[in-house]
Write a protein that holds these residues in place. Structure first.
Motif, mmCIF file in Angstrom:
data_model
loop_
_atom_site.group_PDB
_atom_site.id
_atom_site.type_symbol
_atom_site.label_atom_id
_atom_site.label_comp_id
_atom_site.label_asym_id
_atom_site.label_seq_id
_atom_site.Cartn_x
_atom_site.Cartn_y
_atom_site.Cartn_z
ATOM 1 N N TYR A 70 0.910 -1.114 -0.023
ATOM 2 C CA TYR A 70 0.106 -0.231 -0.020
ATOM 3 C C TYR A 70 0.834 1.192 -0.019
ATOM 4 O O TYR A 70 0.720 2.205 -0.809
ATOM 5 C CB TYR A 70 -0.946 -0.166 1.446
ATOM 6 N N TYR A 71 1.865 1.346 0.538
ATOM 7 C CA TYR A 71 2.913 2.470 1.023
ATOM 8 C C TYR A 71 3.582 2.681 -0.462
ATOM 9 O O TYR A 71 3.762 3.900 -0.730
ATOM 10 C CB TYR A 71 3.690 2.405 2.098
ATOM 11 N N CYS B 286 -0.391 8.169 2.342
ATOM 12 C CA CYS B 286 -0.333 6.797 2.928
ATOM 13 C C CYS B 286 -1.418 6.647 4.236
ATOM 14 O O CYS B 286 -2.137 5.605 4.479
ATOM 15 C CB CYS B 286 0.936 6.534 3.706
ATOM 16 N N PHE B 287 -1.487 7.874 5.012
ATOM 17 C CA PHE B 287 -2.688 7.906 6.091
ATOM 18 C C PHE B 287 -3.582 9.021 6.094
ATOM 19 O O PHE B 287 -4.468 9.162 7.088
ATOM 20 C CB PHE B 287 -1.472 8.028 7.431
ATOM 21 N N GLY B 288 -3.784 9.598 4.939
ATOM 22 C CA GLY B 288 -4.772 10.482 4.726
ATOM 23 C C GLY B 288 -6.149 10.281 5.326
ATOM 24 O O GLY B 288 -6.654 10.861 5.998
ATOM 25 N N SER B 289 -6.408 8.945 4.856
ATOM 26 C CA SER B 289 -7.808 8.145 5.113
ATOM 27 C C SER B 289 -7.979 8.265 6.536
ATOM 28 O O SER B 289 -9.149 8.529 7.125
ATOM 29 C CB SER B 289 -7.950 7.130 4.490
ATOM 30 N N TYR B 290 -7.012 7.771 7.548
ATOM 31 C CA TYR B 290 -7.056 7.620 8.827
ATOM 32 C C TYR B 290 -7.227 9.058 9.327
ATOM 33 O O TYR B 290 -8.069 9.180 10.227
ATOM 34 C CB TYR B 290 -5.787 7.235 9.381
ATOM 35 N N ILE B 291 -6.337 9.784 8.959
ATOM 36 C CA ILE B 291 -6.580 11.530 9.585
ATOM 37 C C ILE B 291 -7.875 12.069 9.347
ATOM 38 O O ILE B 291 -8.337 12.415 10.432
ATOM 39 C CB ILE B 291 -5.422 12.285 8.933
ATOM 40 N N LEU C 40 8.175 2.353 8.297
ATOM 41 C CA LEU C 40 7.990 1.618 7.277
ATOM 42 C C LEU C 40 7.730 2.614 5.930
ATOM 43 O O LEU C 40 8.158 2.482 5.016
ATOM 44 C CB LEU C 40 6.920 0.443 7.269
ATOM 45 N N ALA C 41 6.739 3.393 6.078
ATOM 46 C CA ALA C 41 6.251 4.413 5.249
ATOM 47 C C ALA C 41 7.371 5.327 4.923
ATOM 48 O O ALA C 41 7.386 5.762 3.580
ATOM 49 C CB ALA C 41 5.026 5.150 5.445
ATOM 50 N N VAL D 118 1.195 -6.688 -9.289
ATOM 51 C CA VAL D 118 1.039 -7.382 -7.635
ATOM 52 C C VAL D 118 0.756 -6.258 -6.702
ATOM 53 O O VAL D 118 0.009 -6.699 -5.870
ATOM 54 C CB VAL D 118 2.271 -8.140 -7.697
ATOM 55 N N LEU D 119 1.921 -5.247 -6.804
ATOM 56 C CA LEU D 119 1.525 -4.253 -5.854
ATOM 57 C C LEU D 119 0.093 -3.613 -5.777
ATOM 58 O O LEU D 119 -0.501 -3.452 -4.531
ATOM 59 C CB LEU D 119 2.662 -3.139 -5.740
ATOM 60 N N VAL D 120 -0.343 -3.336 -6.943
ATOM 61 C CA VAL D 120 -1.829 -2.976 -6.965
ATOM 62 C C VAL D 120 -2.920 -3.559 -6.388
ATOM 63 O O VAL D 120 -3.661 -3.479 -5.651
ATOM 64 C CB VAL D 120 -1.963 -2.580 -8.536
ATOM 65 N N ALA D 121 -2.613 -4.853 -6.746
ATOM 66 C CA ALA D 121 -3.583 -5.909 -6.143
ATOM 67 C C ALA D 121 -3.664 -6.089 -4.617
ATOM 68 O O ALA D 121 -4.879 -5.881 -4.070
ATOM 69 C CB ALA D 121 -3.588 -7.471 -6.666
ATOM 70 N N LEU D 122 -2.448 -6.018 -4.123
ATOM 71 C CA LEU D 122 -2.298 -6.124 -2.625
ATOM 72 C C LEU D 122 -2.772 -4.936 -2.027
ATOM 73 O O LEU D 122 -3.300 -4.821 -0.780
ATOM 74 C CB LEU D 122 -0.735 -6.338 -2.259
ATOM 75 N N LYS D 123 -2.511 -3.768 -2.730
ATOM 76 C CA LYS D 123 -2.988 -2.320 -1.911
ATOM 77 C C LYS D 123 -4.681 -2.553 -1.958
ATOM 78 O O LYS D 123 -5.253 -2.137 -1.074
ATOM 79 C CB LYS D 123 -2.733 -1.259 -3.246
ATOM 80 N N GLU D 124 -5.174 -3.027 -2.797
ATOM 81 C CA GLU D 124 -6.677 -3.303 -2.902
ATOM 82 C C GLU D 124 -7.358 -3.849 -1.701
ATOM 83 O O GLU D 124 -8.258 -3.875 -1.250
ATOM 84 C CB GLU D 124 -7.228 -3.717 -4.485
#
Length: 299
Positions: free
Chosen positions: A29-30, A62-67, A89-90, A117-123
């Protein structure tokens, strides 16, 4: 039926729904989020001129949704920054994407098979965040269905909704590019997903949460991988939206589709710097081409 029983799908979906996202899925995701930040026009220049501003933009990606969700629910917007392992990590990903010698890390993660692969893991992470947002709001506002939908929606697409604020940090201001007025595929999918998870939480949808997580993750990962691999400008929702909007509002939805080749595709590149988009090219490719041309001129 015997085959389905042998497969034990119920246990598989429960295991998948409870599977930890850290560190593999969160790392993906990051990487994808900060990779899309680097595609933005001027982001590399900002990283050289002001690494602090670049780092803040990366953290918002990376964390805008949490904020944003914490602000909505009355919690401290900096609570998530107490998760030192995630922040470190980010930060490591941000440094490698922008400052790795010879751009090696960027070249590796931008290589299409790796990127898919990374895009799939992000989803996988996105769907989990939508479900967690709805669940969190359900506990705070047990019968607040609209709050549950909004919270899940924000958790799934927070960085896009905060795009104008992130632009200000990079010294850019384009209010006409707000995500609510021009919704991209991930933003629309987050809204529809939040509605589904709210219906499930209210027991109006006859399916378990683990099964819904698996099915919606499968849809999101498949759609995003296909759109990224084919540089598609369309949306899986376009046909249904056009039909529904024609009936309810008397006109097709939003006219031409805005392709979201990446999370931040709602930031169009400056018209003077980029030629009009052709069907074979996405905004991601055009932004990256612009960045490369500027780097060659600087040399």
């Amino acid at each position: 039926m015997e085959v389905l029983a042998a497969l034990n799908l119920g246990e598989i979906t429960q295991y998948f729904a409870k599977m930890s996202m850290f560190p593999i899925f969160d790392l993906a995701y990051y990487i994808v989020s900060i990779l899309y930040l680097k595609y933005e026009p001027g982001s590399v220049e900002v990283s050289r001129r002001s690494p602090v501003a670049s780092w803040l933009c990366a953290m918002l990606y990376c964390f805008g949704s949490y904020i944003l969700a914490d602000i909505m629910l009355g919690d401290s917007p900096i609570d998530y920054f107490s998760n030192n392992s995630h922040i470190l990590l980010a930060t490591a990903v941000w440094y490698l994407v922008f400052f790795c010698p010879l751009n090696l890390f960027y070249k590796c993660v931008a290589f299409m098979p790796v990127k898919l692969v990374l895009v799939a893991l992000k989803e996988v992470v996105r769907v989990r965040k939508i479900a967690a947002g709805v669940h969190h709001a359900h506990h705070a506002y047990h019968h607040g269905w609209f709050i549950m939908v909004i919270t899940g929606y924000v958790k799934g697409s927070g960085v896009a909704l905060m795009s104008n604020f992130e632009q200000l940090i990079r010294g850019v201001w384009r209010p006409e590019t707000n995500e609510i007025a021009h919704m991209t595929f991930p933003t629309k999918a987050s809204l529809y997903g939040a509605i589904l998870f709210t219906l499930q939480e209210a027991h109006w949808l006859p399916v378990s949460k683990s099964t819904l997580i698996c099915l919606f993750t499968l849809f999101m990962a498949t759609a995003k991988v296909f759109m990224t691999a084919t540089h598609s400008h369309g949306s899986p929702f376009a046909l249904v939206e056009s039909m529904v909007c024609s009936v309810l509002f008397g006109s097709p939805a939003g006219g031409a589709d805005h392709h979201d080749s990446h999370e931040s595709s709602h930031h169009p590149a400056p018209a003077a710097a980029v030629a009009p988009m052709s069907p074979a090219k996405t905004k991601e490719e055009l932004n990256e081409g612009t960045r490369k041309r500027k780097a060659k001129k600087a040399e």
